[in-house]
Enzyme design. Structure first.
Site, PDB file in Angstrom:
ATOM      1  CD  GLU A 218      -6.617   5.859  -0.042  1.00 11.72           C
ATOM      2  OE1 GLU A 218      -7.316   5.376   0.875  1.00 11.72           O
ATOM      3  OE2 GLU A 218      -7.112   6.321  -1.089  1.00 11.72           O
TER       4      GLU A 218
ATOM      5  CB  CYS B  74      -6.811   3.379   7.893  1.00 10.63           C
ATOM      6  SG  CYS B  74      -7.136   2.276   6.522  1.00 10.63           S
TER       7      CYS B  74
END
Lengths: 502, 489
Positions: free
Chosen positions: B210, B244
Site C-alpha cells: 500500500e 496517503c
C-alpha cells in the site's frame, strides 16, 4: 531490440487501441482461427519438440485453449462491466462499484512442456482484459517457439502482441524493461529472479511454478481404477507436467497391488514396448534426460527403467520403497519416474506432506469421506483433485495456481481476466446532502464523534439478507392483523391484541 | 538467534500447532482486539497526541472507528467467508463436488506506517487473524509513542505468540525481512516498497504494497465551489496533510482559481480558526526531517494562503500555492504535508493528459455536477481508487477494495478483501472412482473417435443456437416418451 518492442507495445496501448471490446473480441476470434487453421503445423512442431502424439496435442493443449477463448468471447461484456457492490446507509444515494481496467503492457513468459497452452492461455486473458502483451515462448521447445513467432503476427495485431524469441540473455533484457504485470510459468529458481526483476519497477507478478505433487492412495480403495487414472496423469507428456502426480504415498500392504495395477494399465496404454507407441512422449532435451536418469541412480526399478539416450527415451518407470531422503524425493521429477514411498497410515502421510514445501497439486484416492476431509483440512496446496489426477486444471471456474514455493497468483477462465486487470474502486457521490457531512469537520467534539460513530455502526448499515428476511417476515406476520383493507380484522380474542398494535 | 528471528520462529511454531485456525479462536481474538480499542482509548489517544498532535475526537474518527467497524464486520461474516465457495460445473464434472476453499497462508508480516498508525497497522492484522494466520506486527518506529503502546499493551489482549509486536528501526526491519513469511503486507512509500518486494522475492513470498503517489483533484468550473472546496480542505488538511489518499494537488481552470482560493480560505478558518497553531484539531508534522522536506517545496512557488511555520513544534500552517508550474519542487514528489498546489488547465482534456503523464496515483478526485465529465475522467485515467465529489471517504466503504496500481501499490484490502488477500483460495475437485468409462476418451491408445468425444464434452457449450437447442429438446422429449412407454408396458 527487446526495449523497442516493449516501447512500441506501450505506445500502441497508450493510443487506446487494445481497449474497445469489439477489438478484444476480434483478436480473440482471430486467435481461435489460428488454432483451428494451423492445428496440423502445431502438432508437427510439438512432435519435433517433445514427440507429442497427434491426438495428445488437441487433447492436452488446443481444446482447452479453444474453450478459454470461447468463454472469454461470450463473457467479455460481463467481465469488463462495472461491478456494483453492496451499499450501506452512508452510500445509499451514491454509485458504488468496482471497475475492471487494463493494466497496460504485460509480459508473458511461457514454458516448454505445454508450449501452446501455457503461453497462449495467459495471452487470452491479457487480451480480454484490454492489455498489450509481449509474448516470450520458451526456447527449449524451439520448433513451437519459431512457429509461434511466424504465426502470431499473421493473426493478431503485431504491435500490441509481439512475440520475442530468445534464450537467457534475451529474457533478462526483457525483464529489465518496465511492465505492468509479469506472468511467468516455470520453476522456482527462475521464479525468484523474475520477482526480483519485477520488484525494481514495482510490477505485480503471477508465478506458476511447480513442486512435488503427492498422490495418496488409501488402502481401501478400488485400486484398478485409481492406478489407471494415476498412470494416465503421470506418464502423459512423459511425466513433464507441472501437476503430474510426482510420487505415491501408500501403506506397504497395498504397494505390490499398486505396482501391478500400474503395470497392467501401462500395457493397456502403451503396449509392451512404449518406445514404439505413437502416444508415448520423449524428454525435451539431453540436459533434462541426464537429470532425470541421474535420479534413478542406485535404485532398481520395479517397472521400466530402460532408456535410450539417442532418442531421449525413458521407459515408464516405477520405483518401490523409496526412502524419503533419496535424490528422487528431493526435487520435482518432471519425468516418467514414479516413486512409491510407504507410510504407516493417513497420519503419517499428512505429516510427510506437511513437512515439505506446499505443492502445486495434491491427489487423494479414497472412498472414505473422513479420510478425504482430513487430508484436505490438514494439508495445503495450490489445488486438489480427489479420486483422479489433474482434472481440476480443466474446470475454468476453479482458480489455477500455486501457493508458497509452488507459485503466487492464479488464472483460468474469469480468473485470468481478473488477474490481468486493475480492480478500481469507484465511488461517485453528489455535492448535495452536505448536512450529513457536518459531523466530520473540525472543530471536533465528542458529540460530533458520537454522531459519526452512530452513523457508521447502525445495524442498518448493511442491507444483509437478515434484514430483508426480517422485513418480509414482519410483513407476513402482520398481514392477518391488517387484512387487505389496511384495517385491523376482527379476529375474536386477537382483536384486542391487534388494537394494541395500532 | 536474533530477537526478530525468535519472534518469527515462535509465531510459526504456534501456527503449526493449528490453534490460529478454529473459528472460535479467530472470533475470540478479534473481540479481544475490539475490547482493547475500547478499554485503552485513553492510552491510544495520548500516544497519538504526542506523536501527531491529533485530538482525541480526531483519533476516534480517523483511526479506531474504522477498526471497530472492520472487526464487527469480520466477526459477523467470518463463518460465511471461511466456508467452501461452490463454483460453476461443466459437463464432465456434473456429478462432482467443486468448490474454492479459503485457507490460512501461515505467518504474515505486517509493516505499519506512522501517519495513521492504528488504522494501517491493525486493519491488516484484523484480516490476518480472520483468515486464520499468525502475524508479526511491526509498527513504524517514527510514531514512537504509539509503537510503544502497541508493544506494551497489545500482548495483554491477543495471543502474544501468534501475533507478536516487534518494534525497531531500519536494521530490525531488515532483519525481519530476511526471515521467511507466507505474505508480507507493507504500507509506506515506493522506495522502501521496492526493497520489501526484493526481500520477499528471495522466499517467493506474495506481497501487498500500500504505497502512495500524487493524488490529483480536478475541480470542474461548473460545480458547487464552496462545498467542493470545503470537502477538499477537509481531505487535505486532516492529519496535517499526512494521508496517503489526501488530495495532493488541484487542477482547475484559471477562471475559477481565485474563487477556489477564497473558498478554501473560508473553510480553513471555519475548521481551524484564524490561528491554526492554537487549534486542538490541527495536527503537526511527524518530525523535523519531514518538516524540512515539506518547507523546501515552497521555495519556488507563489504562496496564496498560509505559509508560516515553526520548526520547533513542527508546525506548518494550512498552505495553498497558486499558479504552480509542473516543474516546481512541490510537483516532483508526494507532498504528504499541508501544502496544496493549484495548477491551472484549460479544461478536462488537459487535466486528463496531465494526470496520465504522471505515475498512477493511489486516489483520484473529480468534482463535477456532470456525470458525463466524471465518467470521462474515470474512463481515460487509472488510479488505485476514484472518488467523485468528495475526498477520502471511499476508504471507509468496506465493500470496496482499497489499494493502489502501478507505483501506488499492488494488492488490496478492507472488509472481505483483507480476508481473501491473506488467504489461499484453493481450487478443490472431489470426484468418485466410478464412471470410469467416461475417462476412456482421454486414455491412450488415442483415436480420432475418442478425440471427438473429448471435444464434445470439454467445449461445454457447443453453440447449438436456438434451432439446435430446440432440436435437442425435441430429441430428449422423444427419448423420454419412448422410455416411458416401454416402462409402462
Amino acid at each position: 531490440m527487446e526495449m523497442q518492442v516493449v516501447q512500441r507495445a506501450r505506445e500502441n496501448f497508450l493510443a487506446g487501441r487494445s481497449r474497445p471490446l469489439e477489438f478484444r473480441v476480434q483478436q480473440l476470434k482471430s486467435l481461435q482461427r489460428m488454432i483451428t487453421d494451423r492445428q496440423g503445423e502445431i502438432a508437427t512442431a510439438l512432435k519435433q519438440d517433445i514427440n507429442r502424439s497427434q491426438y495428445d496435442t488437441p487433447l492436452l493443449e488446443l481444446i482447452g485453449l479453444e474453450n478459454e477463448i470461447s468463454l472469454a468471447v461470450s463473457k467479455l461484456a460481463q467481465w469488463a462491466a462495472p461491478r456494483p457492490v453492496e451499499k450501506s446507509l452512508l452510500t445509499i444515494s451514491d454509485q458504488v462499484y468496482i471497475q475492471p481496467e487494463p493494466l497496460g503492457v504485460v509480459l508473458i513468459i511461457g514454458a516448454w512442456n505445454y508450449p501452446w497452452a501455457l503461453t497462449l492461455q495467459p495471452l487470452v486473458g491479457a487480451i480480454a482484459a484490454g492489455n498489450a502483451a509481449v509474448v516470450k515462448p520458451s526456447e527449449l521447445s524451439e520448433y513451437s517457439a519459431s512457429l509461434l513467432k511466424a504465426l502470431l503476427p499473421r493473426y493478431l495485431d503485431q504491435e500490441l502482441y509481439p512475440v520475442v524469441c530468445g534464450g537467457v540473455s534475451e529474457t533478462q533484457e526483457l525483464l529489465r524493461q518496465r511492465f505492468d504485470h509479469i506472468f511467468y510459468t516455470g520453476n522456482s529458481t527462475v521464479g525468484k529472479l523474475v520477482m526480483e526483476a519485477a520488484a525494481r519497477h514495482l510490477t505485480p507478478v503471477t508465478l506458476e511454478l511447480g513442486g512435488k505433487s503427492p498422490c495418496y492412495i488409501d488402502k481401501d480403495v478400488d485400486l484398478r481404477v485409481a492406478c489407471r487414472r494415476i498412470t494416465w496423469g503421470k506418464f502423459v507428456n512423459c511425466g513433464q507436467t507441472c501437476i503430474a502426480p510426482d510420487y505415491i504415498l501408500c501403506e506397504p500392504s497395498i504397494q505390490n497391488r499398486v505396482v501391478e495395477g500400474i503395470r497392467q494399465t501401462l500395457l493397456e496404454f502403451y503396449g509392451p514396448d512404449p518406445k514404439s507407441s505413437p502416444d508415448y512422449g520423449r524428454i525435451i532435451n539431453q540436459r533434462h534426460f541426464n537429470r532425470v536418469m541421474a535420479l534413478l541412480d542406485g535404485y532398481t526399478a520395479a517397472l521400466g527403467g530402460q532408456s535410450d539416450s539417442s532418442q531421449r527415451y525413458i521407459a515408464p518407470t516405477v520405483v518401490k520403497d523409496v526412502p524419503p531422503h533419496a535424490r528422487l524425493m528431493q526435487e520435482e521429477i518432471f519425468g516418467p519416474l514414479l516413486p512409491i514411498v510407504t507410510v504407516s497410515d493417513i497420519d503419517d502421510a499428512i505429516h510427510f506432506i506437511s513437512e515439505r514445501e506446499k505443492p502445486l497439486a495434491i491427489y487423494v484416492f479414497s472412498s472414505n469421506k473422513k479420510v478425504i476431509k482430513r487430508m484436505l483440512a490438514e494439508t495445503t496446496s495450490g489445488g486438489v483433485t480427489v479420486n483422479d489426477v489433474m482434472m481440476h486444471y480443466t474446470l475454468n471456474s476453479l482458480p489455477f495456481g500455486g501457493v508458497g514455493q509452488s507459485g503466487t497468483g492464479r488464472y483460468h477462465g474469469k480468473h485470468t481476466f481478473d488477474q490481468f486487470s486493475h480492480h478500481r474502486a469507484c465511488l461517485v457521490k453528489s455535492l448535495s446532502m452536505e448536512r450529513v457531512n457536518m459531523p466530520r469537520y473540525p472543530p471536533q467534539n465528542h458529540q460530533k464523534a458520537r454522531r459519526v460513530r452512530l452513523a457508521m455502526r447502525t445495524p442498518l448499515v448493511d442491507f444483509s439478507k437478515g434484514t430483508y428476511i426480517w422485513a418480509v417476515t414482519a410483513s407476513i406476520v402482520n398481514l392477518p392483523y391488517r387484512g387487505f383493507s389496511g384495517k385491523p380484522e376482527n379476529l375474536g380474542k386477537e382483536s384486542r391484541h391487534s388494537e394494541l398494535l395500532y | 538467534m536474533s530477537r526478530e528471528q525468535k519472534a518469527v520462529e515462535r509465531a510459526r511454531k504456534a501456527f503449526l500447532t493449528g490453534r490460529s485456525k478454529p473459528l472460535e479462536h479467530r472470533i475470540r481474538q478479534l473481540k479481544n482486539l475490539q475490547r482493547f480499542l475500547l478499554e485503552r482509548e485513553k492510552e491510544i489517544a495520548e500516544a497519538i497526541k504526542k506523536d501527531l498532535n491529533k485530538s482525541e475526537a480526531g483519533t476516534q474518527l480517523y483511526e479506531t472507528l474504522g477498526l471497530e467497524g472492520e472487526i464487527v464486520l469480520a466477526v459477523k461474516k467470518l463463518a460465511e467467508w471461511v466456508a467452501p465457495r461452490p463454483v460453476e460445473k461443466n459437463l464432465l464434472t456434473i456429478s462432482d463436488t467443486v468448490y474454492i476453499q479459503p485457507e490460512p497462508l501461515g505467518v504474515v508480516l505486517i509493516i505499519g506506517a506512522w501517519n495513521y498508525p492504528w488504522a494501517v497497522t491493525i486493519q491488516p492484522l484484523i484480516g490476518a487473524i480472520a483468515a486464520g494466520n499468525a502475524a508479526v506486527v511491526k509498527p513504524s518506529e517514527v510514531c514512537v509513542h504509539t509503537a510503544k503502546v502497541m508493544e506494551d499493551l497489545l500482548p495483554a489482549y491477543i495471543d502474544k505468540e501468534l501475533y507478536p509486536v516487534v518494534t525497531g528501526g531500519v536494521s530490525e526491519t531488515q532483519e525481519l525481512l530476511r526471515q521467511r513469511f507466507d505474505h508480507v503486507f507493507y504500507t509506506g512509500n515506493s522506495m522502501v516498497g521496492k526493497l520489501v518486494m526484493e526481500a520477499a522475492a528471495k522466499h517467493l513470498t506474495p506481497i501487498t504494497l500500500e504505497l502512495g503517489g500524487k493524488s490529483p483533484c480536478y475541480i470542474d468550473k461548473n460545480c458547487d465551489i464552496p462545498i467542493a472546496c470545503r470537502r477538499v480542505t477537509w481531505g487535505k488538511y486532516s492529519n496535517c496533510g499526512q494521508t496517503c489518499i489526501a488530495p495532493d494537488y488541484i487542477l482547475c481552470e484559471p477562471s475559477i482559481q481565485d474563487r477556489v482560493l477564497e473558498e478554501i480560505k473560508k473553510s480553513i478558518k471555519a475548521f481551524y480558526t484564524e490561528d491554526p497553531k492554537t487549534c486542538p484539531d490541527y495536527g503537526r508534522i511527524i518530525n523535523q526531517r519531514h518538516f524540512k522536506r515539506i518547507m523546501a517545496m515552497t521555495e519556488d512557488s507563489t504562496i496564496a494562503i498560509g505559509g508560516d511555520s515553526d520548526e520547533s513544534t513542527c508546525y506548518i500552517a494550512p498552505t495553498v500555492l497558486k499558479d504552480v508550474h509542473v516543474n516546481s519542487k512541490v510537483m516532483q514528489e508526494e507532498i504528504f504535508g499541508p501544502l496544496l498546489p493549484i495548477l491551472t488547465v484549460s479544461g478536462v482534456d488537459e487535466a486528463i493528459n496531465f494526470i496520465n503523464k504522471g505515475e498512477k496515483p493511489l486516489a483520484l478526485y473529480i468534482f463535477s455536477p456532470d456525470d458525463k465529465v466524471i465518467k470521462k475522467v474515470i474512463a481515460e485515467t487509472s488510479s488505485g481508487g476514484v472518488l467523485a465529489n468528495d475526498c477520502l471517504v471511499h476508504y471507509s466503504v468496506s465493500a470496496l477494495p482499497f489499494g493502489g496500481v502501478g507505483n501506488s501499490g499492488m494488492g488490496s484490502y478492507h472488509g472481505k478483501f483483507s480476508f481473501d488477500n491473506l488467504s489461499h483460495l484453493r481450487g478443490c475437485l472431489i470426484k468418485q472412482l466410478k464412471m470410469e468409462g467416461v475417462n476412456d476418451m482421454r486414455y491412450p491408445p488415442h483415436t480420432a473417435k475418442k478425440l471427438f468425444w473429448a471435444r464434445f464434452f470439454i467445449l461445454k457449450n457447443p453453440d447449438l443456437g436456438w434451432l439446435g437447442r430446440m432440436t435437442l429438446l425435441a430429441i430428449i422429449a422423444v427419448v423420454a416418451a419412448v422410455v416411458l412407454q416401454r416402462y409402462l408396458q
